[in-house]
Design an enzyme around this catalytic site. Sequence first.
Site, short mmCIF file in Angstrom:
data_model
loop_
_atom_site.label_atom_id
_atom_site.label_comp_id
_atom_site.label_asym_id
_atom_site.label_seq_id
_atom_site.Cartn_x
_atom_site.Cartn_y
_atom_site.Cartn_z
N GLU A 37 2.14 9.69 10.93
CA GLU A 37 3.34 9.70 10.09
C GLU A 37 2.84 9.86 8.66
O GLU A 37 2.27 8.93 8.09
CB GLU A 37 4.10 8.37 10.23
CG GLU A 37 4.60 8.08 11.64
CD GLU A 37 5.78 8.95 12.03
OE1 GLU A 37 6.47 9.47 11.15
OE2 GLU A 37 6.00 9.11 13.24
N ASN A 97 3.47 0.83 1.49
CA ASN A 97 4.81 0.88 0.88
C ASN A 97 5.89 0.12 1.65
O ASN A 97 6.86 -0.33 1.03
CB ASN A 97 5.23 2.33 0.61
CG ASN A 97 5.28 3.16 1.85
OD1 ASN A 97 4.36 3.17 2.64
ND2 ASN A 97 6.37 3.86 2.05
N CYS A 154 8.11 7.43 1.86
CA CYS A 154 7.80 8.74 2.44
C CYS A 154 9.04 9.63 2.54
O CYS A 154 8.92 10.84 2.60
CB CYS A 154 7.17 8.57 3.82
SG CYS A 154 8.20 7.65 4.96
P1 NAP Z 1 -3.29 5.98 2.47
O1 NAP Z 1 -4.10 5.84 1.23
O2 NAP Z 1 -3.43 7.21 3.27
O3 NAP Z 1 -3.64 4.68 3.35
C1 NAP Z 1 -2.95 4.41 4.54
C2 NAP Z 1 -3.84 3.54 5.41
O4 NAP Z 1 -4.95 4.31 5.82
C3 NAP Z 1 -4.40 2.30 4.70
O5 NAP Z 1 -4.48 1.24 5.60
C4 NAP Z 1 -5.80 2.78 4.33
O6 NAP Z 1 -6.73 1.74 4.13
C5 NAP Z 1 -6.14 3.59 5.55
N1 NAP Z 1 -7.24 4.53 5.35
C6 NAP Z 1 -7.55 5.22 4.25
N2 NAP Z 1 -8.64 5.98 4.48
C7 NAP Z 1 -9.00 5.75 5.77
C8 NAP Z 1 -10.04 6.24 6.61
N3 NAP Z 1 -10.95 7.11 6.18
N4 NAP Z 1 -10.11 5.79 7.87
C9 NAP Z 1 -9.21 4.90 8.33
N5 NAP Z 1 -8.22 4.40 7.58
C10 NAP Z 1 -8.11 4.83 6.32
O7 NAP Z 1 -1.75 5.82 2.18
P2 NAP Z 1 -1.00 4.76 1.26
O8 NAP Z 1 -1.27 5.07 -0.17
O9 NAP Z 1 -1.21 3.37 1.75
O10 NAP Z 1 0.53 5.13 1.62
C11 NAP Z 1 1.17 6.19 1.05
C12 NAP Z 1 1.23 7.40 1.94
O11 NAP Z 1 1.76 7.03 3.21
C13 NAP Z 1 2.18 8.45 1.39
O12 NAP Z 1 1.60 9.72 1.54
C14 NAP Z 1 3.41 8.30 2.26
O13 NAP Z 1 4.22 9.44 2.34
C15 NAP Z 1 2.81 7.95 3.57
N6 NAP Z 1 3.81 7.28 4.39
C16 NAP Z 1 4.35 7.95 5.45
C17 NAP Z 1 5.34 7.36 6.21
C18 NAP Z 1 5.94 8.07 7.39
O14 NAP Z 1 6.51 7.37 8.24
N7 NAP Z 1 5.86 9.38 7.50
C19 NAP Z 1 5.78 6.09 5.89
C20 NAP Z 1 5.22 5.45 4.80
C21 NAP Z 1 4.23 6.04 4.07
P3 NAP Z 1 -7.03 1.20 2.66
O15 NAP Z 1 -5.75 0.60 2.19
O16 NAP Z 1 -8.12 0.23 2.89
O17 NAP Z 1 -7.44 2.37 1.83
#
Ligand code: NAP
Length: 473
Positions: free
Chosen positions: A245, A149, A279
């Site tokens: 995060e 994002n 987020c």
């Molecule tokens: P996501 O699906 O959890 O993916 C985040 C990252 O993790 C991607 O690079 C993904 O790779 C990787 N990943 C997924 N499964 C993994 C595994 N088993 N082992 C290692 N890496 C893995 O999240 P998203 O859809 O990209 O982002 C949205 C989420 O991020 C929301 O829940 C949002 O709230 C959170 N977020 C939090 C913050 C904060 O600072 N608190 C900021 C921004 C976003 P792939 O893309 O290859 O699946």
Amino acid sequence: MKMLLNGQWVDRDKKIDVIDPFDNSVIDTVPAGNDKDVELALSSAVQGFQITKRMTVYDRAQILYKAAGLISERLEEFATIIAREGSKTINEARKEASRCVNTITCSAEEAKRILGETIPWDSFPGGEKRKGFYYRFPIGVVLAITPFNDPLNLVAHKLGPAIAAGNSVILKPATVTPLSAIKLVEVLLEAGLPENAIQVITGYGSKIGDPLVSDERVRMISFTGGVEAGKHIASKAGIKKIGMELGSDSPVIVWKDADMQLAVESCVSGSFWAAGQNCIGVQRLLVHKEIYDEFKTKFVELTKTYKIGDKLKEDTMMGPMITENEAKRIEQWVNDAVAGGAKLLTGGKRDGAMYDPTVLENVPADAKVHYEEVFAPTVNLYQVDDLDKAIAQANALPYGLLAGIFTRDLETAFKAAYELDCGGVMINDSTDYRLDSMPFGGVKYSGLGREGLKFSLQEMTEPKVVCFNLPGI
Ligand code: NAP
């Protein structure tokens, strides 16, 4: 674009398309990394650490300053990549690119403030002849896993402090938005970062995640993403430091003495920034009953003015969701909430990956839009009339990243600030306000540890004690 392994930009026969979600055009491809690539990334990062840990603070900071300057010169290029590969409009993307300049600059500044202290050895009998101190040393290989994002600035939040601290890094960017991250790494190399100080491995987290996360050569995982992936990573990590995060369901209280215009404008923007995929995007608006009708009318009126569409047009206010599947997910969640008794005040329509800005009221407690993180352009209004109950309602869900309150009363603001369970309380701002150098992170399922450059540097370094036994003094 290619991966960066062992100082070489490499491609693989197996590729992943990077798609613009607005028109489904293929912008570029990246290689699908495999197990051999994981091994090469790990062994090269270990070698890289032998170099980075010996670099002076001055050299680390100079590289970061230079990189910040290069990003600044190429701001429009970065903004266009962010806008094309993700959901952001060009104006939202420009803001992210300029925040990235600040993030990298602050990382350089914080590199110069990695401080230690002397230790009062003589504060306990037996230590009289001892003198010494502690200093902070780099933790080692940092594995940075980033979400889609904020495809540039959230990567900078990991690379900037990791480099400032003297670590080497393996970056695994989100598969749907890897291009901004790769471009950032190109700039860091151009600015003088030694080649093995950084590896970029592209590919599906579900495939290359486990071997990276579980490897003992990685000394810290810095993860930003969803709770499910976060839980999985924590279960595989073994004994190493983890920074997380994660998501939220950000609550904002709009009290009866709020500045109405300010509250409406901030909360509308906070709900629909980056098509709600944020987020700290506003999800739950707890509005005092004495101003509820006025707030609702103004909020819905302003929401209806949102121009959605082509991200690259200057007057577009909101772009598509990251994929059509994500838009279908939220469409289903909203439809389920409406079937369960929620009232749709505006929005609720989908066209491909575009989902209209949506406002709901009377949302039942068992609706996913109420109790899950929506991560979509939809927001719920709730009526409240008692501050304790409003705070309890805000705290009732398992997240706690940021919360907000609009009020002109100091005591109301202080009470909320002290009683909301979260990593930060914004007073007279929506939850969608973040300064990149503030401590940022959450409680409960919103995360572990804090980012924000000074704080990331603490997480990415470890104290080492040095004690001299000097019997002759
Ligand atoms: P996501 O699906 O959890 O993916 C985040 C990252 O993790 C991607 O690079 C993904 O790779 C990787 N990943 C997924 N499964 C993994 C595994 N088993 N082992 C290692 N890496 C893995 O999240 P998203 O859809 O990209 O982002 C949205 C989420 O991020 C929301 O829940 C949002 O709230 C959170 N977020 C939090 C913050 C904060 O600072 N608190 C900021 C921004 C976003 P792939 O893309 O290859 O699946």
